[in-house]
Design a protein around this motif. Sequence first.
Motif, mmCIF file in Angstrom:
data_model
loop_
_atom_site.group_PDB
_atom_site.id
_atom_site.type_symbol
_atom_site.label_atom_id
_atom_site.label_comp_id
_atom_site.label_asym_id
_atom_site.label_seq_id
_atom_site.Cartn_x
_atom_site.Cartn_y
_atom_site.Cartn_z
ATOM 1 N N ASP A 1 0.826 -1.193 0.000
ATOM 2 C CA ASP A 1 0.000 0.000 0.000
ATOM 3 C C ASP A 1 0.867 1.252 0.000
ATOM 4 O O ASP A 1 1.827 1.352 0.755
ATOM 5 N N GLN A 2 0.473 2.217 -0.828
ATOM 6 C CA GLN A 2 1.286 3.423 -0.962
ATOM 7 C C GLN A 2 1.307 4.243 0.326
ATOM 8 O O GLN A 2 2.306 4.880 0.646
ATOM 9 N N LYS A 3 0.192 4.206 1.080
ATOM 10 C CA LYS A 3 0.109 5.005 2.301
ATOM 11 C C LYS A 3 1.116 4.502 3.337
ATOM 12 O O LYS A 3 1.783 5.278 4.011
ATOM 13 N N ILE A 4 1.215 3.155 3.446
ATOM 14 C CA ILE A 4 2.158 2.562 4.401
ATOM 15 C C ILE A 4 3.581 2.954 4.009
ATOM 16 O O ILE A 4 4.424 3.253 4.863
ATOM 17 N N PHE A 5 3.841 2.973 2.701
ATOM 18 C CA PHE A 5 5.153 3.372 2.196
ATOM 19 C C PHE A 5 5.478 4.796 2.644
ATOM 20 O O PHE A 5 6.563 5.073 3.169
ATOM 21 N N ILE A 6 4.496 5.690 2.440
ATOM 22 C CA ILE A 6 4.698 7.092 2.816
ATOM 23 C C ILE A 6 4.951 7.225 4.307
ATOM 24 O O ILE A 6 5.878 7.931 4.749
ATOM 25 N N GLU A 7 4.147 6.521 5.136
ATOM 26 C CA GLU A 7 4.295 6.628 6.590
ATOM 27 C C GLU A 7 5.628 6.082 7.069
ATOM 28 O O GLU A 7 6.289 6.669 7.931
ATOM 29 N N LEU A 8 6.043 4.908 6.493
ATOM 30 C CA LEU A 8 7.316 4.329 6.919
ATOM 31 C C LEU A 8 8.481 5.198 6.488
ATOM 32 O O LEU A 8 9.478 5.311 7.211
ATOM 33 N N ASP A 9 8.372 5.804 5.292
ATOM 34 C CA ASP A 9 9.394 6.719 4.818
ATOM 35 C C ASP A 9 9.582 7.845 5.832
ATOM 36 O O ASP A 9 10.702 8.175 6.236
ATOM 37 N N ASP A 10 8.449 8.409 6.274
ATOM 38 C CA ASP A 10 8.450 9.459 7.288
ATOM 39 C C ASP A 10 9.140 8.996 8.564
ATOM 40 O O ASP A 10 10.011 9.665 9.126
ATOM 41 N N LEU A 11 8.725 7.813 9.048
ATOM 42 C CA LEU A 11 9.253 7.288 10.305
ATOM 43 C C LEU A 11 10.744 7.025 10.199
ATOM 44 O O LEU A 11 11.515 7.301 11.126
ATOM 45 N N GLU A 12 11.184 6.479 9.053
ATOM 46 C CA GLU A 12 12.606 6.217 8.856
ATOM 47 C C GLU A 12 13.402 7.509 8.970
ATOM 48 O O GLU A 12 14.456 7.558 9.621
ATOM 49 N N LYS A 13 12.899 8.581 8.331
ATOM 50 C CA LYS A 13 13.617 9.864 8.376
ATOM 51 C C LYS A 13 13.728 10.339 9.823
ATOM 52 O O LYS A 13 14.773 10.810 10.257
ATOM 53 N N LYS A 14 12.623 10.170 10.591
ATOM 54 C CA LYS A 14 12.647 10.633 11.989
ATOM 55 C C LYS A 14 13.661 9.832 12.795
ATOM 56 O O LYS A 14 14.402 10.372 13.610
ATOM 57 N N ILE A 15 13.716 8.500 12.567
ATOM 58 C CA ILE A 15 14.652 7.653 13.305
ATOM 59 C C ILE A 15 16.074 8.065 12.965
ATOM 60 O O ILE A 15 16.943 8.188 13.833
ATOM 61 N N GLN A 16 16.311 8.293 11.655
ATOM 62 C CA GLN A 16 17.666 8.612 11.247
ATOM 63 C C GLN A 16 18.122 9.945 11.834
ATOM 64 O O GLN A 16 19.295 10.103 12.179
ATOM 65 N N ASN A 17 17.182 10.880 11.960
ATOM 66 C CA ASN A 17 17.551 12.188 12.531
ATOM 67 C C ASN A 17 17.398 12.233 14.037
ATOM 68 O O ASN A 17 17.457 13.299 14.646
#
Lengths: 116, 159, 152
Positions: free
Chosen positions: C113-129
Motif C-alpha cells: 500500500d502506498q500510504k504505508i510506504f509514505i508513513e514508513l518513509d516518514d518514520l525512517e527519516k525521523k529515526i535517522q535524525n
Amino acid sequence: MVFVWSFLVGGLICVIGQIMLDIFKLTPGHTLTTLVISGAILSGFGLYDKLIDFAGAGASVPITSFGNSLVQGAMQEAEKHGIIGVVTGMFEITSSGISSAIIFGVLGAILFKPKG
Amino acid sequence: MSNNKKKNLTPTQQDYQSFAKDREVKRPVVKNCIRAFIVGGSICTIGQAISTFYMHFFKFTEQNVANPTVATLIFITMLLTGFGVYDHFAQFAGAGTAVPVTGFGNAVISAAIEHRTEGFVLGVGGNMFKLAGSVIAFGTFSAFVIALIKTLLIQWGVL
Amino acid sequence: MKKIVLLIFISVLFLVSCATNEEDNRLTSESSQDITKISSNTPIDQSFTNKVKEEVLNREDIKGVRGVNTKDELLLAIEVEEIKQFNEQDIEKEIKKTLEKKYPNKNFKISSDQKIFIELDDLEKKIQNNKVDKKELEKKYKNIKKLLDDPA
C-alpha cells in the motif's frame, strides 16, 4: 506514472461506454447498468481489485467500481457470517458513492434554483 | 423495434423501415469515442490527483482512499450542475462524463434540483432516482447473485 | 469548446509531469538504504531491517522498500514496478512467505500500500535524525500497523 495509467484505463472504460451508446444504440440507463454488472462480474473473478492496484483512480472512479464494492462488501461479510453475510454486508464499502450522491442531491436542491 | 422484425411486414412497411433508417442522424462514432476517451481519462486523472492528496495529508490507505475521492468528485459535480455548467461538458463528451461517478452524481443532483418546484418530499425525493434507480437496483441484484454463487462454491470446496 | 479541451489537455500534461518528479524521488531508494544504516544511536537497532530491505530490493519486480522493526516484528512497505502492480498483492504474499521461511522466529507484516510506504518513509527519516525515542517509535509503529488492518 500512476497518473498515466489512470488516464488510459479511465478513458478506455469511457470509450467502452461510448461504443455501447453509439454502436449498440443502448440508452444511458442501459449502458450504466451494464457497466455496473460488468464491474460486479470482474470483481467475482478477483480481477477488479488488481485493476485498481494498477490504475488507481482510473478504475475506482468509473461507475464499474460500484459493482466491485458491492461484491467486495458481500464477500467480506460472507467470510465472517456465512451466507447471510451476502445480504447484510453489501453496502458496507460502497456507501460513499451513493450517500454522497443523495446528500449532495438534497443539498443542491436546497441551494440551487432550477433553470428553464 | 424487434417486434416489428418478427411480424410479417407488408412491402410498403418494409420500404418505410429502410427509408426511416436512411434518414436517421448518423453518429460520428470515432469522434465521440475520442472525446469520451479524453474527457473520461481527464476526470479519472483528476480523481487520481485527489486520491494522492488524501493519501499524503490524511490517514487514508490505498484501499479506502476511493471513498473520500468519490465524495469529493460528487461535491464538485454538485457545484457544476448547480451552476448549469455540467450539461455543456456532457453534451460534448457523451459517455466521458456519464460513465465516471460524476455522471451518476449529476443524474441524481440534476433531477433533485429540477423537481424542487414540486416540493421536497414528492418532487425532490420522489424523482431523484430516475436514472440512478436502475443502476442501484441491478448493481445490487447482480452483486447478490455473484456473491451468493461465489460463497456457495467456496463452502462446497470448489474454489 | 476548443479552449476547454486545451485546458483539460494542459492540466493532464501538468499532472503527468508532477508524477515523474515523484518517481525520481523513489528511484533513490538505494540511497535511502544508506541513510537508514545508522544503527548506533537509534532507540531500537534497525540492522535487521536493513538486511531484509537489501534482500527484497534484489527482486526484479521491486522498485523501492521502506521498513522499520521493533524487537520481534518487522513492518515492510514495498513499491512494485509499474506494470507488475497488477499482481502486487500476490507479490506481497510471496515475499512474506519467503521471509517467514528464512527467519522463522520473527514476525513479518508486508504491505504494497502506498500510504504505508509514505508513513514508513516518514518514520525512517525521523529515526535517522534521532527525533524519536523508544516509546514514541513503538507508538508510531503501532499506528502504522493499525492502518494496515484498517478495513476497506
